[in-house]
Design a protein around this motif. Structure first.
Motif, PDB file in Angstrom:
ATOM      1  N   VAL A  82      -8.264   4.812  -0.990  1.00  0.00           N
ATOM      2  CA  VAL A  82      -7.861   3.450  -0.792  1.00  0.00           C
ATOM      3  C   VAL A  82      -8.745   2.576  -1.639  1.00  0.00           C
ATOM      4  N   ASN A  83      -9.892   2.770  -1.488  1.00  0.00           N
ATOM      5  CA  ASN A  83     -10.787   1.876  -2.438  1.00  0.00           C
ATOM      6  C   ASN A  83     -10.715   2.047  -3.833  1.00  0.00           C
ATOM      7  N   PHE A  84     -10.433   3.298  -4.003  1.00  0.00           N
ATOM      8  CA  PHE A  84     -10.124   3.493  -5.580  1.00  0.00           C
ATOM      9  C   PHE A  84      -8.923   2.722  -6.029  1.00  0.00           C
ATOM     10  N   ALA A  85      -7.726   2.807  -5.420  1.00  0.00           N
ATOM     11  CA  ALA A  85      -6.510   2.154  -5.615  1.00  0.00           C
ATOM     12  C   ALA A  85      -6.679   0.682  -5.547  1.00  0.00           C
ATOM     13  N   GLN A  86      -7.712   0.197  -4.792  1.00  0.00           N
ATOM     14  CA  GLN A  86      -7.854  -1.288  -4.634  1.00  0.00           C
ATOM     15  C   GLN A  86      -8.490  -1.929  -5.961  1.00  0.00           C
ATOM     16  N   LEU A  87      -9.228  -0.989  -6.653  1.00  0.00           N
ATOM     17  CA  LEU A  87      -9.617  -1.398  -8.014  1.00  0.00           C
ATOM     18  C   LEU A  87      -8.570  -2.147  -9.021  1.00  0.00           C
ATOM     19  N   LEU A  98       0.476  -2.847  -2.225  1.00  0.00           N
ATOM     20  CA  LEU A  98       0.562  -2.139  -3.619  1.00  0.00           C
ATOM     21  C   LEU A  98      -0.572  -0.852  -3.516  1.00  0.00           C
ATOM     22  N   VAL A  99      -1.781  -1.454  -2.924  1.00  0.00           N
ATOM     23  CA  VAL A  99      -2.763  -0.367  -2.675  1.00  0.00           C
ATOM     24  C   VAL A  99      -2.056   0.839  -2.113  1.00  0.00           C
ATOM     25  N   ASN A 100      -1.254   0.586  -0.739  1.00  0.00           N
ATOM     26  CA  ASN A 100      -0.758   1.483  -0.075  1.00  0.00           C
ATOM     27  C   ASN A 100       0.006   2.502  -1.051  1.00  0.00           C
ATOM     28  N   CYS A 101       0.956   1.821  -1.792  1.00  0.00           N
ATOM     29  CA  CYS A 101       1.760   2.807  -2.835  1.00  0.00           C
ATOM     30  C   CYS A 101       0.960   3.715  -3.645  1.00  0.00           C
TER      31      CYS A 101
END
Length: 434
Positions: A82-87, A98-101
């Motif tokens: 999740v943290n990685f996607a948030q970047l 969008l982070v969820n996806c």
């Protein structure tokens, strides 16, 4: 013996057992046995077909993929991804959606399971989205829809199931074929998520400081290496699918229990027991489905269905549209694994008779089956998401309709643009190249 009566007996006994709430594996084996008794065939055929159904080397990959996913789910893998996607997408309007996806796509590349995806990512992001002011039903709808990426992205054990049900396709080609359609699905879900978030004025995500970036990138890279091991090992020729799964299990074990140390080593016994239960159910279902598929072939049901479809039209676009509608409707009352094992031997001959590539059809079917996981009354993933978000199924179902529509758009793109599925297997493995 009358063939039509035998088919009727098979159908009535199967659906009758389901209505009596027998497990679907028992319903498959029981209806096969009843039909064989009517046909006056040896009962031993059922046992022989069930044993033959699981006497397959590619099936060994499934326990390893499941175990690797269970180990990674047990640790703090979800929050790291999740943290990685948030970047990448966390700073825009409705950023957590969008982070969820993206996080579901990344975790799906590790677990290969929609249920594991929604359980792990949902337990982190659904409460976080609710806390930030997102509607609970929207948070559940986003998470359950995005988790379906796990059934398409490698190492999806559903693609391995399709390979077995189809008589043995290249798992490597199936894995390659799932990547671009998975990305198409992710982007369609991100687009609809963004528009709903912008309309409802959901907040932007929390900013990430520059100091946090190196640790987030490192943790994300280490987590994603499980998928890299599986795909890289298969594509390089170093491993078979089974060997890559076993190697991924070792890596996941070391990473979870000795590098991250989020859970004590004693939890590994719990993980193994949970994996054994899942694998036992899957293998028994495969065995029963093989016997059921044999009796279908004996009664010439696939060829009858092929003739029925071709009597309507010989246009492959129309037939594929009809198959999509059929699979979407079947997905409402039937779970994914039995749907793959039952419908593949029936519908694959129809598709190939029309000149549809088997690998292309595999992705069409898997995506159809995946959509069924978020539709009641047997929407396994939907029920998990509702439990995590404490939202009634009826409310979550209503909120899921825009995402269902987006997934159908992705399905149509995959169906009518074959190169979405076939381009990467052709480039990487030379599939389809004369």
């Amino acid at each position: 013996m009358n063939q039509d009566i035998a088919i009727l007996i098979l159908a009535i006994s199967f659906f009758g057992l389901l209505l009596l709430r027998f497990p679907i594996s028992i319903s498959l084996a029981g209806s096969t046995l009843v039909t064989i008794m009517y046909l006056d065939l040896p009962w031993v055929v059922v046992g022989q077909r069930m044993i033959q159904g699981i006497n397959s080397f590619p099936l060994l990959a499934i326990p390893f993929f499941i175990l690797a996913g269970q180990i990674m789910s047990e640790g703090g893998m979800a929050i790291r991804l999740v943290n990685f996607a948030q970047l990448f997408v966390g700073s825009v309007r409705g950023g957590l959606a969008l982070v969820n996806c993206v996080a579901c796509m990344l975790f799906g590349n590790i677990s290969g399971s929609a249920a594991a995806d929604v359980s792990s990512i949902g337990s982190v992001l659904i409460p976080a989205m609710k806390k930030k002011g997102y509607d609970a039903d929207y948070a559940v709808a986003v998470t359950t829809s995005a988790s379906i990426q796990g059934v398409i992205f490698p190492p999806s054990h559903n693609l391995v199931l399709f390979s077995v049900a189809a008589g043995g396709m290249s798992v490597s080609n199936l894995f390659m074929a799932g990547i671009v359609p998975g990305l198409v699905l992710m982007f369609t879900l991100m687009i609809i998520s963004y528009f709903i978030a912008a309309k409802r004025n959901y907040p932007k995500g929390d900013p990430i400081t520059l100091k946090m970036v190196p640790k987030i990138v490192r943790d994300g890279f280490l987590s994603l290496m499980t998928g890299v091991i599986i795909l890289g090992g298969i594509l390089s020729g170093w491993f078979t699918a089974t060997e890559s799964g076993a190697t991924a299990c070792v890596y996941a074990f070391i990473l979870t229990f000795f590098v991250y140390k989020d859970v004590p080593l004693s939890r590994f016994i719990v993980v193994v027991k949970r994996t054994f239960r899942t694998v036992a159910m899957v293998l028994f279902l495969i065995a029963a489905s093989d016997a059921f598929g044999w009796i279908l072939a004996y009664l010439k049901v696939p060829s009858m269905l092929t003739d029925a479809f071709l009597s309507v039209s010989t246009n492959p676009y129309i037939i594929l549209f009809m198959i999509n509608i059929l699979l979407l409707l079947i997905g409402f009352p039937m779970d994914m694994a039995p749907m793959i094992l039952i419908m593949t031997p029936i519908l694959l001959p129809v598709a190939t008779a029309l000149g549809v590539d088997p690998i292309h059809f595999a992705i069409i079917m898997i995506l159809n089956c995946g959509i069924g996981l978020i539709t009641p009354p047997v929407g396994t993933v939907l029920f998990i998401g509702c439990a995590l978000g404490k939202v009634p199924v009826s409310q979550a179902t209503k909120a899921s309709w825009p995402f269902f529509a987006a997934m159908c758009v992705a399905l149509l793109l995959v169906t009518y643009i074959p190169q979405i599925s076939l381009w990467l297997p052709g480039v990487v493995n030379g599939y389809g190249v004369p």
